[in-house]
Write an enzyme that holds these catalytic residues in place. Structure first.
Site, mmCIF file in Angstrom:
data_model
loop_
_atom_site.group_PDB
_atom_site.id
_atom_site.type_symbol
_atom_site.label_atom_id
_atom_site.label_comp_id
_atom_site.label_asym_id
_atom_site.label_seq_id
_atom_site.Cartn_x
_atom_site.Cartn_y
_atom_site.Cartn_z
ATOM 1 N N HIS A 178 0.866 -1.176 0.000
ATOM 2 C CA HIS A 178 0.000 0.000 0.000
ATOM 3 C C HIS A 178 0.904 1.228 0.000
ATOM 4 C CE1 HIS A 178 -2.842 2.990 1.629
ATOM 5 N NE2 HIS A 178 -3.828 2.155 1.331
ATOM 6 N N ASP A 187 3.040 -4.288 8.144
ATOM 7 C CA ASP A 187 1.728 -3.673 7.952
ATOM 8 C C ASP A 187 0.688 -4.787 7.993
ATOM 9 O OD1 ASP A 187 -0.586 -2.415 7.190
ATOM 10 O OD2 ASP A 187 0.173 -1.663 5.280
ATOM 11 N N GLN A 229 -4.456 -5.578 6.610
ATOM 12 C CA GLN A 229 -5.341 -6.567 5.996
ATOM 13 C C GLN A 229 -5.267 -7.918 6.700
ATOM 14 O OE1 GLN A 229 -7.560 -5.897 3.629
ATOM 15 N NE2 GLN A 229 -6.873 -3.799 3.334
ATOM 16 N N LYS A 242 -10.852 -1.400 9.677
ATOM 17 C CA LYS A 242 -10.880 -2.652 8.914
ATOM 18 C C LYS A 242 -11.159 -3.869 9.804
ATOM 19 C CE LYS A 242 -7.573 -0.820 5.541
ATOM 20 N NZ LYS A 242 -8.527 -0.352 4.510
ATOM 21 N N CYS A 280 -4.606 2.270 -3.934
ATOM 22 C CA CYS A 280 -3.386 2.746 -3.256
ATOM 23 C C CYS A 280 -2.256 1.741 -3.415
ATOM 24 C CB CYS A 280 -3.654 3.025 -1.774
ATOM 25 S SG CYS A 280 -4.826 4.358 -1.483
#
Length: 422
Positions: free
Chosen positions: A135, A212, A215, A238, A378
């Site tokens: 991202h 990260d 997700q 999220k 993104c």
């Protein structure tokens, strides 16, 4: 699909769906909402909404300042949310959990402080390694860091089937490498990356590993110890929580070596005109009034996910994703970007239909009540790797039903006929 293949579906799916008020909405002139944009933002269960409203109605005050009942209640709720996050991540200490505005701010916090001062400061000749599937929030801060410090940014490429190309790992991760930063699950390709394996290699050369998990946290059991991460971030909206709240977890040994990111109230120990001293972690990185009700909502969201079980959520996601991949394969001219095996991916599936722009696909689907995303998500470098400017992305979650996937497939068939594709 066979009954065995569908065994991963949550048996209480209808009960779960009833927890989400928005899923009963009608749109597009009375059609039922089919929400397939959860990788963008997840929907919120009633318990999260009620918890936030209750806090605002009954406990609203600033934290760690007011010497009265409401202030004590607000502080207890805010710090209680920190405890929930620590348990959710299997963090060794609650003090390693820092609240931020979102995952982007958390990544910027780390990248910026590594440029400023301290034992971990980067300089000319040092290397930061990332990946081509990130991202933008895990690319741009590191570009800025390397530009400011004279360090070099390198990256892992992507294979033709949408996985990280680790064939040159020993060339990328060397004794000059100071940071390795990567996504756990790609928001575009859906790829689940071997974080622990890469972290082991990074630690062999003394590099810090930044993950990260924006997700991953919604759909996988996330154990920061087992992951090998030194820093891990995710965002509240999220994981069925509110917007405006993110999490940065970091190993104490790393966080204590980083200088403060923002200056102001709460992050100080004492202030004199000549100089200031700073509070210990986590408050060293939480300047000013924090997102209090958002943190309380995030705590409620993570407790909700924990009650359902991340293993069960992951199994449901794999089943729905496999069903979706099978359905998409029936659409002539449709090509999926990323792994075609549901066992190796998350619930986000990006695809193209030859002859139709992704924005047109999304608009036609929206006219049928189906919410997807169109654009570069993104993740422009990942799109460029596959020679495409943009794509359409469907993304399921544990509240997604197979009937909604059927509606998507029917909507895509209608889209082809609408544009008169042969």
């Amino acid at each position: 699909m066979t009954t065995t293949q569908l065994s991963g579906l949550l048996p209480e799916l209808e009960v779960i769906r009833a927890d989400f008020p928005i899923l009963s909405r009608t749109v597009a002139g009375g059609l039922p909402l089919v929400y397939l944009d959860s990788a963008n933002t997840s929907q919120k269960p009633q318990v999260v909404i009620d918890t936030m409203v209750d806090h605002l109605e009954r406990h609203n005050a600033n934290v760690a300042r007011a010497m009265h009942t409401l202030g004590a209640e607000a502080t207890e709720a805010f710090e209680g949310a920190r405890d929930v996050v620590a348990r959710f991540l299997n963090a060794p200490s609650r003090d390693e959990v820092i609240f931020t505005k979102n995952a982007s701010e958390a990544l910027n916090l780390v990248a910026n402080t590594l440029a400023w001062a301290g034992p971990l400061q980067l300089g000319e000749g040092d290397v930061v390694v990332t990946t081509e599937m990130e991202h933008h929030s895990n690319i741009v801060p590191w570009q800025l860091l390397t530009e400011r410090t004279g360090a070099t940014l390198k990256w892992f490429g992507i294979t033709d089937d949408g996985r990280l190309d680790l064939s040159n790992i020993d060339e990328l991760i060397t004794e000059r490498t100071k940071v390795v930063t990567l996504t756990w699950v790609s928001n575009m390709l859906g790829t689940i990356n071997p974080v622990a394996e890469i972290a082991r290699r990074a630690h062999e050369v003394g590099a810090i590993v930044v993950v990260d998990a924006s997700q991953a946290a919604p759909q996988l059991p996330v154990d920061v110890v087992a992951s090998g991460a030194d820093v891990l971030v995710f965002t509240g909206h999220k994981v069925v929580g509110p917007t405006g709240i993110g999490v940065l977890w970091g190993r104490r040994s790393v966080l204590e070596q980083l200088p403060p990111f923002l200056g102001g109230g709460e992050m100080i120990e004492t202030v004199r005109m000549e100089r200031s001293t700073y509070a210990p972690i986590p408050h060293k990185f939480e300047a000013g009034t924090p997102p209090i009700v958002e943190a309380v909502g995030l705590g409620a969201a993570l407790e909700y996910l924990t009650h359902i079980g991340l293993d069960a959520i992951h199994a449901h996601e794999q089943t729905v994703t496999a069903y979706a991949l099978e359905g998409l394969a029936t659409i002539p001219g449709l090509s999926v970007l990323g792994p075609l095996d549901a066992a190796d991916r998350g619930g986000a599936i990006s695809f193209e239909i030859a002859g139709v722009h992704p924005h047109d696909i999304a608009q036609v689907l929206d006219s049928r009540g189906i919410a997807v995303r169109a654009g570069h998500h993104c993740a422009k470098p990942a799109h460029a790797r596959f020679g495409v400017q943009s794509s359409t992305r469907m993304s399921s979650y544990f509240y997604t039903s197979l009937a909604e996937i059927d509606a998507l497939v029917a909507g895509l068939e209608y889209t082809r006929s609408y544009f008169k594709l042969s």
